[in-house]
Design a protein around this motif. Structure first.
Motif, mmCIF file in Angstrom:
data_model
loop_
_atom_site.group_PDB
_atom_site.id
_atom_site.type_symbol
_atom_site.label_atom_id
_atom_site.label_comp_id
_atom_site.label_asym_id
_atom_site.label_seq_id
_atom_site.Cartn_x
_atom_site.Cartn_y
_atom_site.Cartn_z
ATOM 1 N N ASN A 68 0.791 -1.233 0.000
ATOM 2 C CA ASN A 68 0.000 0.000 0.000
ATOM 3 C C ASN A 68 0.826 1.287 0.000
ATOM 4 O OD1 ASN A 68 -2.313 -1.508 -0.010
ATOM 5 N ND2 ASN A 68 -2.714 -1.310 2.175
ATOM 6 N N ILE A 69 2.153 1.185 -0.038
ATOM 7 C CA ILE A 69 3.014 2.370 -0.103
ATOM 8 C C ILE A 69 3.609 2.519 -1.496
ATOM 9 C CG2 ILE A 69 5.091 3.479 0.815
ATOM 10 C CD1 ILE A 69 4.524 2.123 3.475
ATOM 11 N N VAL A 70 4.119 1.418 -2.032
ATOM 12 C CA VAL A 70 4.580 1.380 -3.417
ATOM 13 C C VAL A 70 3.936 0.162 -4.079
ATOM 14 C CG1 VAL A 70 6.786 2.501 -2.905
ATOM 15 C CG2 VAL A 70 6.630 0.001 -2.849
ATOM 16 N N ILE A 83 15.685 -2.149 0.696
ATOM 17 C CA ILE A 83 14.790 -1.600 1.719
ATOM 18 C C ILE A 83 15.190 -2.082 3.103
ATOM 19 C CG2 ILE A 83 12.430 -1.657 2.618
ATOM 20 C CD1 ILE A 83 11.465 -1.794 -0.303
ATOM 21 N N LEU A 84 15.385 -3.379 3.230
ATOM 22 C CA LEU A 84 15.705 -3.957 4.532
ATOM 23 C C LEU A 84 17.083 -3.522 5.026
ATOM 24 C CD1 LEU A 84 14.322 -7.554 3.890
ATOM 25 C CD2 LEU A 84 13.336 -5.831 5.414
ATOM 26 N N SER A 85 18.042 -3.415 4.103
ATOM 27 C CA SER A 85 19.391 -2.992 4.490
ATOM 28 C C SER A 85 19.387 -1.551 4.988
ATOM 29 C CB SER A 85 20.351 -3.132 3.310
ATOM 30 O OG SER A 85 20.455 -4.472 2.890
ATOM 31 N N SER A 86 18.653 -0.689 4.315
ATOM 32 C CA SER A 86 18.569 0.716 4.732
ATOM 33 C C SER A 86 17.939 0.831 6.109
ATOM 34 C CB SER A 86 17.738 1.514 3.712
ATOM 35 O OG SER A 86 18.299 1.437 2.430
ATOM 36 N N ALA A 87 16.848 0.102 6.318
ATOM 37 C CA ALA A 87 16.165 0.138 7.611
ATOM 38 C C ALA A 87 17.037 -0.448 8.716
ATOM 39 C CB ALA A 87 14.837 -0.619 7.518
ATOM 40 N N ALA A 88 17.678 -1.578 8.422
ATOM 41 C CA ALA A 88 18.502 -2.250 9.434
ATOM 42 C C ALA A 88 19.687 -1.384 9.850
ATOM 43 C CB ALA A 88 18.996 -3.597 8.906
ATOM 44 N N LEU A 89 20.340 -0.741 8.875
ATOM 45 C CA LEU A 89 21.503 0.094 9.183
ATOM 46 C C LEU A 89 21.091 1.287 10.046
ATOM 47 C CD1 LEU A 89 24.480 0.732 8.806
ATOM 48 C CD2 LEU A 89 23.901 1.910 6.673
ATOM 49 N N VAL A 108 9.064 2.713 6.693
ATOM 50 C CA VAL A 108 8.287 3.468 5.710
ATOM 51 C C VAL A 108 9.201 4.404 4.922
ATOM 52 C CG1 VAL A 108 6.474 5.211 5.416
ATOM 53 C CG2 VAL A 108 6.122 3.312 6.994
ATOM 54 N N GLY A 109 10.165 5.040 5.611
ATOM 55 C CA GLY A 109 11.120 5.898 4.915
ATOM 56 C C GLY A 109 11.919 5.134 3.867
ATOM 57 N N SER A 110 12.333 3.916 4.198
ATOM 58 C CA SER A 110 13.083 3.092 3.247
ATOM 59 C C SER A 110 12.240 2.722 2.032
ATOM 60 C CB SER A 110 13.576 1.815 3.937
ATOM 61 O OG SER A 110 14.468 2.113 4.986
ATOM 62 N N VAL A 111 10.976 2.347 2.281
ATOM 63 C CA VAL A 111 10.085 1.981 1.173
ATOM 64 C C VAL A 111 9.805 3.203 0.298
ATOM 65 C CG1 VAL A 111 7.803 1.097 0.562
ATOM 66 C CG2 VAL A 111 9.028 0.109 2.497
ATOM 67 N N VAL A 112 9.582 4.349 0.927
ATOM 68 C CA VAL A 112 9.323 5.579 0.170
ATOM 69 C C VAL A 112 10.545 5.956 -0.668
ATOM 70 C CG1 VAL A 112 8.925 8.074 0.368
ATOM 71 C CG2 VAL A 112 7.571 6.474 1.738
ATOM 72 N N GLY A 113 11.745 5.785 -0.125
ATOM 73 C CA GLY A 113 12.956 6.072 -0.887
ATOM 74 C C GLY A 113 13.028 5.258 -2.169
ATOM 75 N N VAL A 114 12.665 3.987 -2.079
ATOM 76 C CA VAL A 114 12.623 3.133 -3.270
ATOM 77 C C VAL A 114 11.555 3.628 -4.243
ATOM 78 C CG1 VAL A 114 11.945 0.840 -4.071
ATOM 79 C CG2 VAL A 114 13.579 1.073 -2.196
ATOM 80 N N GLY A 115 10.384 3.998 -3.698
ATOM 81 C CA GLY A 115 9.314 4.505 -4.551
ATOM 82 C C GLY A 115 9.707 5.781 -5.277
ATOM 83 N N VAL A 116 10.435 6.663 -4.573
ATOM 84 C CA VAL A 116 10.913 7.897 -5.206
ATOM 85 C C VAL A 116 11.879 7.568 -6.347
ATOM 86 C CG1 VAL A 116 12.276 9.997 -4.848
ATOM 87 C CG2 VAL A 116 10.572 9.319 -3.155
ATOM 88 N N ALA A 117 12.771 6.616 -6.112
ATOM 89 C CA ALA A 117 13.737 6.237 -7.141
ATOM 90 C C ALA A 117 13.052 5.668 -8.379
ATOM 91 C CB ALA A 117 14.722 5.216 -6.570
ATOM 92 N N SER A 306 16.764 6.980 6.364
ATOM 93 C CA SER A 306 16.490 5.709 5.698
ATOM 94 C C SER A 306 16.006 5.931 4.261
ATOM 95 C CB SER A 306 15.455 4.900 6.491
ATOM 96 O OG SER A 306 14.252 5.619 6.661
ATOM 97 N N LEU A 307 15.257 7.016 4.035
ATOM 98 C CA LEU A 307 14.814 7.343 2.678
ATOM 99 C C LEU A 307 16.013 7.605 1.770
ATOM 100 C CD1 LEU A 307 11.907 9.798 1.772
ATOM 101 C CD2 LEU A 307 14.058 9.857 0.526
ATOM 102 N N VAL A 308 16.936 8.432 2.243
ATOM 103 C CA VAL A 308 18.117 8.765 1.433
ATOM 104 C C VAL A 308 18.979 7.524 1.195
ATOM 105 C CG1 VAL A 308 20.268 10.087 1.408
ATOM 106 C CG2 VAL A 308 18.136 11.176 2.152
ATOM 107 N N LEU A 309 19.123 6.685 2.224
ATOM 108 C CA LEU A 309 19.914 5.469 2.072
ATOM 109 C C LEU A 309 19.329 4.547 1.004
ATOM 110 C CD1 LEU A 309 20.853 4.491 5.749
ATOM 111 C CD2 LEU A 309 22.432 5.085 3.917
#
Length: 359
Positions: A68-70, A83-89, A108-117, A306-309
């Protein structure tokens, strides 16, 4: 296949770190108020409750994170690993600092970062989630403040409550609501580790909530002590009854959010409830404590970090766009350098005037 296994391993690592951070947001009240005075016992109770919450009620939030986010169509094994690596780090760094970070904000920030990309986001759903990141903590602060003032009136009218005459039933109440709050942590937080895997079709929802819940519980039991100490002892002191009020607030709000599939910042709910009780006790002086300022800053930084990562990792490993990565790195260095320079100038000015160097 190697990427799939790596993604699963990172998800399990993230789950354990979620447990370590979530411990402070679920059972720290029972520990801090003295209802569960032994740290190991408090963490064990937390782990059991988290596992049950994940298994019995975690599926709705898993669906939100997974689809429901991407669009789930962009979630392959490589993207899920990012996504998981960004969140975990992000979360691992916070746990080393002993800060009760919001795993929902990070994921959510990690998932949104992927969606932005990929230029693929369900913006309306994201805005609803972010809105509740503000609404729920504000509601927690307000509820706890009312609880705190009500408790003060009760203790004033019935001094026996304050003097410990009813400590045994109050202790039982605090442990029960603490268990329920940890249960709500399992409901809401298991999605942060399992959601991306479920969205990519790597595991089923059932497998995700069972295995994810187990590893979050293990993380709480074996890694949660430092954050437990931060949330339970360093923000403000509180009585058994006040501790029960804080846990009740967290349990009610997070269980309701989980039923509707909303990933909410559990640590913010609990921490703002603690601050609400502290405000009822001591007034606005509670806001002057450095630990609260530190937590607030990390809350703001965590989803952006996490979004930027995740965005940067997509550009490196999926798009092979090195130029964008160079820009991101340069902006980060410039930002850190500016903040460091401003802090240095501020310290120099303070020293200058303290030594009578000013006009």
């Amino acid at each position: 296949m190697i990427i799939t296994y790596t993604a699963i391993i990172v998800a399990l690592f993230l789950a354990m770190n979620i447990g370590a951070s979530g411990a402070a947001a679920s059972i720290s009240i029972a520990y801090g108020s003295g209802a569960l005075p032994k740290k190991k016992v408090a963490l064990l109770v937390c782990g059991v409750a988290i596992f049950l919450g994940a298994v019995l009620g975690g599926s709705e939030v898993v669906k939100t994170i997974g689809s429901n986010i991407v669009p789930s169509s962009i979630l392959d094994e490589k993207v899920v690993l990012i996504i998981l690596s960004s969140a975990a780090l992000s979360l691992f760094i916070a746990n080393l600092m002993g800060i009760p970070l919001s795993t929902s904000e990070i994921t959510v920030g990690s998932v949104v970062g992927v969606g932005v990309a990929f230029k693929a986001l369900f913006v309306k759903n994201i805005l609803v989630i972010v809105a509740f990141w503000f609404i729920v903590p504000i509601a927690a602060f307000s509820m706890a403040l009312l609880w705190g003032r009500g408790i003060k009136l009760l203790e004033k009218k019935f001094p026996a409550v304050k003097n410990g005459k009813y400590n045994k039933p109050i202790t039982i109440f605090v442990i029960v609501v603490g268990f329920l709050e940890a249960f709500s942590a399992g409901m809401n937080n298991v999605a942060n580790a399992a959601g991306p895997l479920v969205g990519a079709g790597v595991v089923s929802i059932t497998t995700g909530v069972w295995v994810g819940g187990l590893f979050i519980a293990l993380g709480a039991i074996f890694l949660g002590g430092r954050v437990l100490q931060t949330n339970g002892k360093k923000i403000t002191s509180f009585s058994l009854l006040e501790g029960g009020a804080i846990s009740s607030t967290g349990a009610i709000l997070v269980i309701l959010a989980s039923v509707f599939g909303l990933p909410v910042p559990l640590t913010q709910v609990t921490s703002t409830a603690i601050i609400g009780i502290g405000f009822a006790q001591r007034g606005k002086v509670i806001f002057q404590q450095s630990i609260i300022n530190k937590i607030l800053k990390v809350w703001v930084v965590s989803p952006i970090l996490s979004l930027v990562l995740s965005y940067g990792l997509v550009k490196i490993f999926v798009d092979t766009d090195i130029y964008t990565v160079v820009v991101l790195f340069s902006v980060s260095i410039a930002t850190l350098g500016t903040l460091s320079l401003a802090n240095t100038i501020k310290k120099e000015n303070r020293t200058y005037f303290e030594n009578s160097g000013g006009i």
